[in-house]
Design an enzyme around this catalytic site. Structure first.
Site, PDB file in Angstrom:
ATOM      1  N   SER A 140      20.105  57.498  47.810  1.00 23.34           N
ATOM      2  CA  SER A 140      21.319  57.948  48.598  1.00 23.34           C
ATOM      3  C   SER A 140      22.502  58.015  47.507  1.00 23.34           C
ATOM      4  O   SER A 140      22.112  56.996  46.450  1.00 23.34           O
ATOM      5  CB  SER A 140      21.499  57.151  49.819  1.00 23.34           C
ATOM      6  OG  SER A 140      22.762  57.688  50.159  1.00 23.34           O
ATOM      7  N   TYR A 153      22.667  49.172  54.649  1.00 21.47           N
ATOM      8  CA  TYR A 153      22.154  50.493  53.985  1.00 21.47           C
ATOM      9  C   TYR A 153      22.625  50.592  52.504  1.00 21.47           C
ATOM     10  O   TYR A 153      21.683  50.888  51.777  1.00 21.47           O
ATOM     11  CB  TYR A 153      22.865  51.719  54.856  1.00 21.47           C
ATOM     12  CG  TYR A 153      22.108  52.891  54.512  1.00 21.47           C
ATOM     13  CD1 TYR A 153      21.024  53.236  54.987  1.00 21.47           C
ATOM     14  CD2 TYR A 153      22.956  53.835  53.588  1.00 21.47           C
ATOM     15  CE1 TYR A 153      20.420  54.449  54.668  1.00 21.47           C
ATOM     16  CE2 TYR A 153      22.488  55.127  53.622  1.00 21.47           C
ATOM     17  CZ  TYR A 153      21.115  55.459  53.993  1.00 21.47           C
ATOM     18  OH  TYR A 153      20.669  56.859  53.443  1.00 21.47           O
TER      19      TYR A 153
END
Ligand SMILES: NC(=O)c1ccc[n+]([C@@H]2O[C@H](COP(=O)([O-])OP(=O)(O)OC[C@H]3O[C@@H](n4cnc5c(N)ncnc54)[C@H](OP(=O)(O)O)[C@@H]3O)[C@@H](O)[C@H]2O)c1
Length: 237
Positions: A140, A153
């Site tokens: 990501s 995250y």
């Protein structure tokens, strides 16, 4: 470019979102696929019309360490080879430093880091044996910079970038190449409740799937270590 014919690719979390889009593109291109996931029924439903000789479905639950090797070895037994692994399965957490939760931390660490690491470990001998093994780690942009408070995250995706570079090093001499795919917002279930962008302004899964197909097919001497994909302007990336 490497021809897809005969090449076998494993995709985790292929039942929805980015993983499903990758599976659909690769199967249309002629790859043999082993789809790993927790929801076997949805994997079977989505692939009901696919050519059975190029399809394998297996249980993969990142939280169940034994399922990692069972999937990889079952895929190798089914096809006799493994040429690529797409480490796609992953989860989000909105956890911040103000409210850490140990069980939730363990769950996201398992899904985003431990599972991908062990899948690479299990697949590595097969990837080495084929001479042009490929690994795509769906990380990501949250693994490249921190621009929100979602610490769990962000940490796990930064760790996945480290995993990607470890994978690039470990078997370079045997033709294994790894790419970290680093999108921002993607229009999937994961962002369905996000108010940051309208869904149509997010990156679409099919466009990421096209990028994954490209890096899987590049020759050993044209590898892409990190693929940063923006859906909006960022200051530094
Ligand atoms: N959407 C975004 O904006 C975005 C941006 C950057 C990176 N990513 C990354 O892209 C990857 C795919 O995300 P997505 O957007 O396609 O999300 P999604 O639609 O929520 O799909 C997540 C997939 O991961 C699987 N999964 C989650 N936890 C798992 C576990 N413990 N064991 C096995 N499978 C598990 C899910 O399986 P179940 O169906 O069984 O739950 C599902 O197949 C993730 O790694 C995510 O972090 C997403």
């Amino acid at each position: 470019m490497l021809p897809p014919d005969g090449r076998v690719i494993l995709i985790s979390g292929a039942n929805r979102g980015i993983g499903r889009a990758v599976a659909e593109v690769l199967q249309a291109q002629g790859y043999s696929l082993s789809l790993g996931g927790r929801d076997l029924n949805s994997l079977k439903t989505m692939s009901a019309d696919w050519e059975p000789s190029r399809l394998h479905i297996a249980r993969y639950d990142a939280a169940d360490w034994a399922s990692h090797r069972e999937w990889v070895d079952a895929a190798a037994a089914r096809f006799g080879r493994i040429d690529g692994l797409v480490n796609n399965a992953g989860m989000h957490s909105a956890m911040t430093l103000r409210a850490p939760d140990e069980a939730a931390l363990d769950a996201i660490w398992a899904a985003n880091c431990k599972g991908p690491l062990n899948l690479i470990h299990c697949a590595l001998p097969y990837l080495e044996a084929c001479g042009a093994g490929r690994i795509v780690n769906v990380a990501s942009l949250s693994g490249k910079r921190v621009r929100n408070d979602q610490v769990a995250y962000n940490m796990t995706k930064h760790a996945m970038i480290a995993l990607n570079h470890a994978a690039r090093r470990i078997a370079w001499d045997k033709g294994v190449r790894a790419t970290a795919l680093c999108p921002s917002f993607v229009r999937t279930d994961m962002t369905a409740s996000s108010a940051a962008l309208p869904p149509e302004a997010m990156t679409q899964p099919a466009d990421l799937a096209a990028l994954v197909a490209t890096v899987l097919a590049l020759p050993n001497n044209a590898t892409v270590a990190e693929l940063l994909v923006n859906c909006r302007l960022e200051d530094t990336l």
